[in-house]
Motif scaffolding. Sequence first.
Motif, PDB file in Angstrom:
ATOM      1  N   MET A   1       9.693  -4.849  -7.531  1.00  0.00           N
ATOM      2  CA  MET A   1       9.065  -3.745  -6.459  1.00  0.00           C
ATOM      3  C   MET A   1       8.044  -5.220  -5.277  1.00  0.00           C
ATOM      4  O   MET A   1       7.308  -5.892  -5.741  1.00  0.00           O
ATOM      5  CB  MET A   1       8.275  -3.459  -6.857  1.00  0.00           C
ATOM      6  N   ALA A   2       8.026  -4.863  -4.456  1.00  0.00           N
ATOM      7  CA  ALA A   2       7.194  -6.090  -2.998  1.00  0.00           C
ATOM      8  C   ALA A   2       5.908  -5.487  -2.917  1.00  0.00           C
ATOM      9  O   ALA A   2       5.188  -4.073  -3.682  1.00  0.00           O
ATOM     10  CB  ALA A   2       7.889  -5.700  -1.853  1.00  0.00           C
ATOM     11  N   GLY A   3       4.812  -6.263  -3.207  1.00  0.00           N
ATOM     12  CA  GLY A   3       3.626  -6.135  -3.036  1.00  0.00           C
ATOM     13  C   GLY A   3       3.141  -6.181  -2.080  1.00  0.00           C
ATOM     14  O   GLY A   3       3.432  -6.514  -0.872  1.00  0.00           O
ATOM     15  N   ILE A   4       1.766  -6.657  -2.020  1.00  0.00           N
ATOM     16  CA  ILE A   4       0.843  -7.612  -0.938  1.00  0.00           C
ATOM     17  C   ILE A   4       1.084  -9.561  -1.306  1.00  0.00           C
ATOM     18  O   ILE A   4       1.049  -9.777  -2.358  1.00  0.00           O
ATOM     19  CB  ILE A   4      -0.316  -7.234  -1.211  1.00  0.00           C
ATOM     20  N   MET A   5       1.451  -9.889  -0.001  1.00  0.00           N
ATOM     21  CA  MET A   5       1.481 -11.634  -0.236  1.00  0.00           C
ATOM     22  C   MET A   5       0.503 -12.106   1.085  1.00  0.00           C
ATOM     23  O   MET A   5       0.787 -11.626   2.327  1.00  0.00           O
ATOM     24  CB  MET A   5       3.283 -12.144   0.147  1.00  0.00           C
ATOM     25  N   ILE A   6      -0.251 -13.422   0.839  1.00  0.00           N
ATOM     26  CA  ILE A   6      -1.016 -13.803   1.519  1.00  0.00           C
ATOM     27  C   ILE A   6      -0.595 -15.114   1.186  1.00  0.00           C
ATOM     28  O   ILE A   6      -0.282 -15.534   0.814  1.00  0.00           O
ATOM     29  CB  ILE A   6      -2.938 -13.499   0.959  1.00  0.00           C
ATOM     30  N   VAL A   7      -0.557 -14.916   3.304  1.00  0.00           N
ATOM     31  CA  VAL A   7       0.141 -16.345   3.592  1.00  0.00           C
ATOM     32  C   VAL A   7      -1.210 -17.382   3.656  1.00  0.00           C
ATOM     33  O   VAL A   7      -0.819 -17.523   4.380  1.00  0.00           O
ATOM     34  CB  VAL A   7       1.567 -16.699   3.620  1.00  0.00           C
ATOM     35  N   THR A   8      -1.174 -18.535   3.394  1.00  0.00           N
ATOM     36  CA  THR A   8      -1.685 -19.330   3.348  1.00  0.00           C
ATOM     37  C   THR A   8      -1.036 -20.610   4.553  1.00  0.00           C
ATOM     38  O   THR A   8      -0.618 -21.321   4.132  1.00  0.00           O
ATOM     39  CB  THR A   8      -3.252 -19.954   2.784  1.00  0.00           C
ATOM     40  N   GLY A   9      -1.398 -20.774   6.015  1.00  0.00           N
ATOM     41  CA  GLY A   9      -0.925 -22.049   6.983  1.00  0.00           C
ATOM     42  C   GLY A   9       0.588 -21.451   7.563  1.00  0.00           C
ATOM     43  O   GLY A   9       1.195 -21.560   7.244  1.00  0.00           O
TER      44      GLY A   9
END
Length: 164
Positions: A1-9
Amino acid sequence: MAGIMIVTGGSRGIGAATALLAASRGYTVAVSYLRAREAVRRMSTRRGGAGGVIVNVSARASQLGSPGEYIDYAASKAAVDTLTIGLAKEVAAEGIRVNAVRPGIIATDIHASGGDPGRVERLQASLPLGRAGSPEEVAHAILWLASSESSYCTGSLLDIAGGR
């Protein structure tokens, strides 16, 4: 199950490849430049969160030292390794896993911006696999570490360096 991803840079190189791959796999992606304290506060099961995963991006240079090239970069990435290991131990009981990838020679524009645009071509033949890696190859490892497939990994440092 995919969720939320925060990608810095996430505006270029490995970060951009990770954001695009995550979005293609159904994650809701946010691109930012601010990463671990706020994430822990929001993910911590102790604080009402659902748990989560932090994947830091270090570099193989953290272990090799990058003599004559990028000693300052290597030192900062060694700090990322230490942060990864320490934070993993600190927040595991709060439902948060923390790991890092350590890319080696990857074909991104970081080399040109560091003043050595021919670095990848110059060094790739010396790598055991005989080529540089791609940002997408690193992104696949990041997504694996962020997934439930790596649910028993925390405090891990995954080298993606063509054998270097």
